[in-house]
Design a protein around this motif. Structure first.
Motif, PDB file in Angstrom:
ATOM      1  N   VAL A  43       0.747  -1.288  -0.191  1.00 57.65           N
ATOM      2  CA  VAL A  43       0.132   0.469   0.478  1.00 57.65           C
ATOM      3  C   VAL A  43       1.057   1.013   0.181  1.00 57.65           C
ATOM      4  CG1 VAL A  43      -1.869   1.150   0.702  1.00 57.65           C
ATOM      5  CG2 VAL A  43      -1.885  -0.951   1.860  1.00 57.65           C
ATOM      6  N   PHE A  44       2.142   1.090   0.692  1.00 55.50           N
ATOM      7  CA  PHE A  44       3.211   2.404   0.659  1.00 55.50           C
ATOM      8  C   PHE A  44       2.940   2.889  -0.685  1.00 55.50           C
ATOM      9  CE2 PHE A  44       4.482   0.599   5.568  1.00 55.50           C
ATOM     10  CZ  PHE A  44       3.285   1.034   5.584  1.00 55.50           C
ATOM     11  N   LEU A  46       1.927   1.896  -3.282  1.00 60.96           N
ATOM     12  CA  LEU A  46       0.707   2.060  -4.353  1.00 60.96           C
ATOM     13  C   LEU A  46       0.934   4.137  -4.021  1.00 60.96           C
ATOM     14  CD1 LEU A  46      -2.030   1.912  -5.572  1.00 60.96           C
ATOM     15  CD2 LEU A  46      -2.528   1.922  -3.886  1.00 60.96           C
ATOM     16  N   TYR A  47       0.787   4.240  -2.762  1.00 55.09           N
ATOM     17  CA  TYR A  47       0.345   5.871  -3.106  1.00 55.09           C
ATOM     18  C   TYR A  47       1.605   6.735  -3.487  1.00 55.09           C
ATOM     19  CZ  TYR A  47      -3.045   6.254   0.845  1.00 55.09           C
ATOM     20  OH  TYR A  47      -4.520   6.000   1.448  1.00 55.09           O
ATOM     21  N   VAL A  50       2.331   6.870  -6.970  1.00 53.35           N
ATOM     22  CA  VAL A  50       1.306   7.517  -7.990  1.00 53.35           C
ATOM     23  C   VAL A  50       1.154   9.354  -7.593  1.00 53.35           C
ATOM     24  CG1 VAL A  50      -1.122   6.379  -7.460  1.00 53.35           C
ATOM     25  CG2 VAL A  50      -1.191   8.048  -5.711  1.00 53.35           C
ATOM     26  N   ASN A  72       3.905  15.698  -6.772  1.00 63.51           N
ATOM     27  CA  ASN A  72       3.009  15.229  -5.180  1.00 63.51           C
ATOM     28  C   ASN A  72       3.452  14.853  -4.239  1.00 63.51           C
ATOM     29  OD1 ASN A  72       1.415  15.783  -3.101  1.00 63.51           O
ATOM     30  ND2 ASN A  72      -0.534  14.896  -4.407  1.00 63.51           N
ATOM     31  N   LEU A  74       2.350  15.422  -1.029  1.00 66.76           N
ATOM     32  CA  LEU A  74       1.738  15.275   0.174  1.00 66.76           C
ATOM     33  C   LEU A  74       2.006  13.075  -0.046  1.00 66.76           C
ATOM     34  CD1 LEU A  74      -0.760  16.058   2.112  1.00 66.76           C
ATOM     35  CD2 LEU A  74      -1.818  15.885   0.505  1.00 66.76           C
ATOM     36  N   PRO A  75       1.626  12.748  -0.659  1.00 60.55           N
ATOM     37  CA  PRO A  75       1.810  11.149  -0.551  1.00 60.55           C
ATOM     38  C   PRO A  75       2.373  11.199   0.349  1.00 60.55           C
ATOM     39  CG  PRO A  75       0.804  11.374  -2.986  1.00 60.55           C
ATOM     40  CD  PRO A  75       1.480  12.707  -2.240  1.00 60.55           C
ATOM     41  N   LEU A  78       2.711  11.540   3.573  1.00 63.97           N
ATOM     42  CA  LEU A  78       0.971  10.706   4.461  1.00 63.97           C
ATOM     43  C   LEU A  78       2.464   9.151   4.951  1.00 63.97           C
ATOM     44  CD1 LEU A  78      -1.581  10.814   2.314  1.00 63.97           C
ATOM     45  CD2 LEU A  78      -1.141  11.911   4.522  1.00 63.97           C
ATOM     46  N   ILE A  79       2.333   8.936   3.494  1.00 64.58           N
ATOM     47  CA  ILE A  79       3.110   7.340   3.793  1.00 64.58           C
ATOM     48  C   ILE A  79       4.359   7.107   4.801  1.00 64.58           C
ATOM     49  CG2 ILE A  79       4.141   5.615   2.631  1.00 64.58           C
ATOM     50  CD1 ILE A  79       1.398   5.564   2.611  1.00 64.58           C
ATOM     51  N   THR A  81       4.008   8.753   7.713  1.00 64.87           N
ATOM     52  CA  THR A  81       2.658   8.744   9.061  1.00 64.87           C
ATOM     53  C   THR A  81       3.157   6.745   8.638  1.00 64.87           C
ATOM     54  OG1 THR A  81       2.444  10.194   8.813  1.00 64.87           O
ATOM     55  CG2 THR A  81       1.426   9.720  10.174  1.00 64.87           C
ATOM     56  N   ALA A  82       2.486   6.587   7.706  1.00 60.37           N
ATOM     57  CA  ALA A  82       1.271   5.195   7.812  1.00 60.37           C
ATOM     58  C   ALA A  82       3.577   4.489   7.450  1.00 60.37           C
ATOM     59  CB  ALA A  82       1.004   5.100   6.430  1.00 60.37           C
TER      60      ALA A  82
END
Lengths: 118, 489, 495
Positions: A43-44, A46-47, A50, A72, A74-75, A78-79, A81-82
């Motif tokens: 999933v990481f 994937l983010y 993209v 971008n 932002l992903p 986010l990642i 953090t994930a």
């Protein structure tokens, strides 16, 4: 060809299912955790994949690149953090496995169930 | 005090009494029983004080509070509820006196718990009697079920617990499974659940659906014991006799038939139900119950079980009377609640007195017992005659009105049922009476005994006297219930 | 207070979250408990204040650091969140007040400060999910609360807690990751993570296929976390072997917060925008809810371990909640949300009573509580009232939600009639499993002669919960008002 062009989705799907398979099918708790990590890593990817903009630069503002194309950011944020969440989960999972090993003397799921049934 | 205050007092008094009994029980048995008697007495005074206003045409009522919009806890006084409340509160006094004799004579355990839950169940009964809408009725109906469970299971041994499980199982199953959806359905269809003159369903629900709703109500009110939901009543025979009296005469089954009558009169509306096809089945179901329960009673060898099946049959009298859907029959239904209460409580008191004095429970053992316990058996005889409907007893009055109602609508099914069941009642009560007075006592295992303790004898004498007095002085009750007729008309 | 008033939404999360490390540093058991309880009560007070504001003014929006959405992190509290904030903080406070005594018997003194720190983190995470307006924030808070709750569950003295936690961890992580995938797909299509913004932009995209996939991932992921049948397998053991007070806390609220996320995304983000999603949701949820209600109740009837019995009952009750939601009507959603509140009350009271019982009966099996009511009358009386509320006897909170649920089913046509029958059957099954326990406790052969009434410190919170059950059974205005507003919010018909 369009299907192959979106290869990062394929990588995502294959990694995801590999991880998922390990979680479901393996009886060894460590292997389950490895599967879980793989599952999350998919999933990481994937983010992050993209967030990439073709021909874009790393999104670092300076005085002279204000009008160039950026990926971008932002992903990635986010990642980040994930990933922290994922590491904590893995660490906690491993800690539990260590405790299970101390108490039961095994980390095979079927053997644990056998011991509890007795 | 205004009418509304009296209603609140009637519901709260037994609750306060329960607390008082619990506290007094720690001090001494005598004090506890004094508190019980005082509470019972005050309650009866409170309830009777409501009567004059009601006769004058007042209908005090109030909304305690709104639970959710459209659904209130509300109370309203009306003739049927007045009758039921007066009956239950008055019989509680007699029953308390009897309980003292019975519980002490039998040296029962946990007597304080017994008196506490008895008071609680009376509070629930008052709530049912004065309920102003279906929701309030349901609330107190469930409270009555739950507060009588500890009474039924009083002995606490395995057999008792099993029977008590049947008791609570059937009552909770029917009320949650059938009564609750019926009530919610009514609220959804009519937008209200208030008891109001002439019913609230006219023009809102008709045809087979109305019949279905009626079925949900009648079988959902398991306390009315219409077959096949009558099983709990014989099962509850394991309870101590004062509890049986509470179940059969004072509160529980009466709450059932009272609720059925009240719902037919104030929710369905007598005329509307009469004019709608699809509601006629209730009459047949009640007739069936009367006849079959009487036949079953005929075959019983245990006195209390026989009385239980007799109650099943007598309850369906009330349901059948209500289902005749004629004003006179509705009055008959209301009066039969009273008449049966007097008769049946006498019979149970007698059965309990026999048990306390001699430990006898089976019919063949009763041979010749009349000579040892003349007071008790005289009362038993009066009660039995009232069940059959022989003048000068209370049973005759109500049967008269039910028959009159049946003739009003040329309802031959009802007439035949009444005649048949009278014969059957005679067939199972008369042999007992004959045997008790003229039979010869068995020689082996003879126990020398006299009457039961005096409070028990006093209580059953009073109720037997009431059975006869009701035949002679029923004027006020009839005129009260004639107001019901105005409602129904 | 007035200076703090605008910042209440942030305080809701910050108070427990910042207290957590503080508590972890404390080495003294009693003191750490005191601080934790105080923080939880503070959070509860904040929740009450927020609820009052929501009731007066409608939705509260708050911008963290004054960055406007969609750039900054926004918090948003409407009736749905307020309702659940009350449940979560209230359950946590009550469980903590009861917790000191119960936990002392189950957890070594020197580990307790850490345990309480984890508790606060779980609380902060749950509150965070409820206040945030950002899909990714929900994920982060969800994982904070999950990680903390794995620790809490593993704190139980029984070794079987460990495999149970491992299962919980694996399934919880998979659920959260599924959610992350779903959010990722939405982000791909819309470029936003703000829930309100998503709702608007989905309409602009105009292509529904990817959103259906996202909805599927999110629904399945949250169904895992919320223990919706058949994804409930982690729940019974996790509840059974967790320390008793943790069970009180979780049974009352943990799964409900996941249900909140499920409802919020499915209803607010997808339902009005993605064609046919409501039908899919109903077709998917309705049969599962019915199965959950019937199967889990049946299992509960035959279960001998009391905690597992009520864990199964929770699975059934979650079925009620999803059943109401799957009717997709104002009445259905009201019933569903109302049941979240009322079920929390009933289960909270029941598990608190079990915690009382556990002070004397370590194993909490039906065959070991014979005749216990004579020795622990107050505990069992509390249990009976809690049980009645669970069954739905009038005068208790459980009745109110059942009333609304049946009413909603009446509005659903012929399917509704079948549902009513199922609801009633399962109520009767609840009668059976509650009564089995009650009967054994009151009439069973005395199995334990040393049992003594539980200490007041734990008995009092239990009775507070019981009193709330009765209070909200007779005065349900607050939860009913909140739930009906919340249902309007979810359906997009109200503020």
């Amino acid at each position: 060809m369009e299907l192959l062009g979106l290869y990062h989705y394929w990588v995502f799907a294959i990694l995801l299912m590999t991880g998922f398979y390990a979680v479901v099918a393996k009886v060894n708790l460590i292997k389950k955790l490895i599967g879980l990590t793989l599952f999350q890593a998919a999933v990481f990817l994937l983010y992050i994949s993209v967030g990439m903009v073709e021909g874009g630069d790393a999104p670092i503002f300076t005085a002279d690149n204000a009008d160039s194309l950026f990926s971008n950011p932002l992903p990635q944020v986010l990642i980040l953090t994930a990933i922290v969440v994922g590491i904590s989960t893995t660490a906690l999972g491993l800690a539990i496995v260590v405790r299970i090993n101390e108490v039961y003397g095994t980390i095979e799921e079927d053997e644990i169930q056998e011991i509890d049934r007795r | 005090m205004s009418g509304a205050d009296l209603i609140i007092a009637a519901i709260l008094l037994p609750l306060g009494g329960a607390v008082g009994i619990g506290l007094a029980g720690r001090v001494s048995d005598n004090l506890r029983e004094t508190v019980t008697l005082i509470t019972a007495f005050l309650l009866a005074v409170t309830v009777w004080n409501l009567a004059p206003g009601l006769m004058a045409g007042e209908r005090p009522g109030f909304t305690a509070f709104e639970v959710v919009p459209g659904i209130d806890i509300a109370f309203r006084l009306e003739p049927l509820g007045m009758l039921f409340a007066a009956l239950a509160s008055s019989l509680w006094i007699v029953n308390s006196v009897y309980s003292i004799g019975y519980m002490r004579g039998n040296k029962e355990k946990n007597q304080t718990r017994f008196y506490i839950f008895f008071a609680l169940s009376l509070s629930a009964t008052m709530g049912i009697a004065f309920a102003g809408n279906l929701f309030t009725l349901f609330l107190f109906y469930e409270m009555l079920t739950l507060s009588t469970y500890p009474l039924v299971s009083h002995k606490g041994d395995a057999a008792t617990v099993r029977s008590a499980r049947v008791y609570i199982g059937i009552l909770l199953t029917t009320s949650i499974g059938l009564l609750l959806p019926a009530i919610i359905w009514t609220y959804v269809v009519a937008g209200t659940g208030d008891f109001s003159a002439g019913g609230i369903l006219e023009g809102k629900l008709g045809g087979p659906l109305l019949g279905l709703l009626l079925a949900l109500f009648v079988f959902g009110i398991g306390k009315a014991a219409v077959m096949p939901v009558h099983r709990w009543l014989p099962a509850a025979m394991v309870a101590p006799t004062p509890v049986s009296a509470l179940l059969h005469a004072v509160a529980v089954v009466k709450a059932g038939v009272f609720a059925v009558t009240k719902i037919i009169v104030y929710i369905f509306g007598v005329d509307y139900l009469f004019s709608t096809p699809g509601s006629g089945w209730l009459l047949y179901a009640a007739s069936f119950t009367i006849v079959v329960a009487s036949l079953v009673a005929l075959r019983q060898q245990n006195l209390k079980r026989l009385l239980a099946y007799s109650t099943v049959a007598q309850l369906s009298y009330v349901v059948m009377a209500a289902a005749i859907l004629k004003p006179l029959a509705e009055i008959g239904a209301a009066i039969h609640i009273v008449a049966h209460a007097f008769g049946k409580i006498t019979l149970f008191f007698a059965a309990g007195a026999i048990y306390v004095a001699s430990k006898k429970t089976e019919l063949p053992q009763l041979s010749g017992i009349g000579r040892r316990m003349p007071w008790t058996m005289t009362a038993f005889t009066i009660g039995a005659l009232s069940m059959i409907g022989v003048p000068p007893t209370a049973g005759f009055v109500s049967k008269w009105y039910i028959l009159a109602g049946a003739f009003q609508s040329d309802n031959y099914v009802a007439i035949v049922t009444i005649v048949a069941s009278t014969v059957l009642n005679a067939a199972y009560f008369l042999p007992i009476i004959y045997m008790a007075w003229f039979g010869r006592e068995a020689t082996e295992g003879r126990v020398e005994h006299g009457e039961a303790p005096w409070p028990a004898v006093l209580a059953l004498t009073v109720t037997a006297a009431l059975t006869i007095l009701f035949f002679l002085f029923n004027g006020p009750v009839i005129s009260l219930e004639r107001q019901l007729l105005e409602v129904a008309a | 207070m007035s200076a703090l008033q605008p910042h209440l939404p942030a305080l809701q999360v910050i108070v427990p979250m910042l207290t957590a490390p503080l508590v972890a540093l404390l080495r003294e058991r009693q003191f750490s408990w005191l601080v934790t309880t105080a923080a939880s009560l503070c959070a509860f007070a904040v929740a009450i204040a927020l609820t009052m504001v929501v009731l007066e003014q409608g939705t509260i929006s708050y911008e963290m650091g004054s960055w406007p959405p969609p750039f900054g992190i926004a918090l948003s509290i409407d009736a749905v969140s307020a309702l659940l904030l009350l449940v979560v903080t209230g359950a946590s406070s009550l469980a903590l007040i009861a917790g000191a005594t119960s936990l002392q018997a189950q957890c070594e003194s020197d580990r307790q400060p850490l345990f309480y720190a984890a508790w606060l983190l779980a609380l902060a995470g749950l509150c965070g999910i409820l206040v945030t307006a950002d899909a990714f924030n929900i994920f982060v808070f969800m994982e904070i609360s999950s990680l903390a709750s794995y620790v809490l569950v593993a704190g139980g003295p029984d070794r079987r807690a460990l495999p149970a936690v491992f299962k919980y961890l694996v399934m919880g992580t998979i659920g959260a990751t599924f959610y992350l995938i779903g959010v990722g797909v939405i982000y791909l299509m819309t470029g936003t993570l703000n829930l309100a913004d998503m709702e608007v932009r989905i309409q602009q995209v105009g292509e529904f296929q990817p959103f259906l996939i996202a909805a599927a991932f999110i629904t399945v992921g949250m169904a895992l976390k919320a223990a919706i049948f058949p994804l409930h397998v982690w729940l019974p053991n996790a509840y059974t072997f967790a320390p008793h007070v943790v069970t009180v806390f979780f049974a009352a609220c943990a799964t409900k917060v996941s249900l909140y996320v499920l409802l919020r995304l499915d209803f607010v983000v997808f339902q009005q925008n993605v064609g046919g999603h409501d039908v899919q949701f109903a077709y998917f949820m309705l049969p599962l809810s019915v199965l959950a209600i019937l199967i889990a109740s049946a299992v509960a009837i035959f279960e001998a371990n009391l905690k597992r019995l009520f864990a199964w009952s929770s699975v059934a009750q979650i079925g009620y909640i999803t059943l109401g939601a799957s009717l997709i009507s104002q009445a259905g959603l009201t019933a569903s949300l109302l049941h979240m509140f009322n079920h929390a009350l009933a289960k909270g009271a029941l598990f608190l009573a079990l915690a009382c019982l556990a002070m004397s009966v370590a194993k909490l099996r039906v065959d070991e509580i014979g005749g216990i009511a004579r020795r622990m009358p107050w505990t069992m009386a509390a249990f009976v009232v809690g049980g009645l509320s669970l069954i739905g006897v009038p005068g208790t909170a459980g009745f109110i939600s059942k009333w609304y649920l049946i009413q909603a089913a009446f509005g659903a046509g012929s399917v509704g009639i079948a549902l009513i029958i199922i609801i009633l059957i399962s109520s009767l099954m609840a009668v059976v499993y509650i009564w089995r326990v009650v009967e054994t406790a009151y009439f069973g052969e005395a199995a334990n002669d040393e049992a003594r009434e539980a200490p007041l410190a734990i008995l009092v919170p239990t009775w507070i919960a019981v009193a709330l059950n009765i209070f909200f059974g007779l005065h349900p205005n607050l939860p009913v008002e909140l739930s009906s507003r919340a249902a309007a919010v979810l359906l997009g018909t109200g503020p």
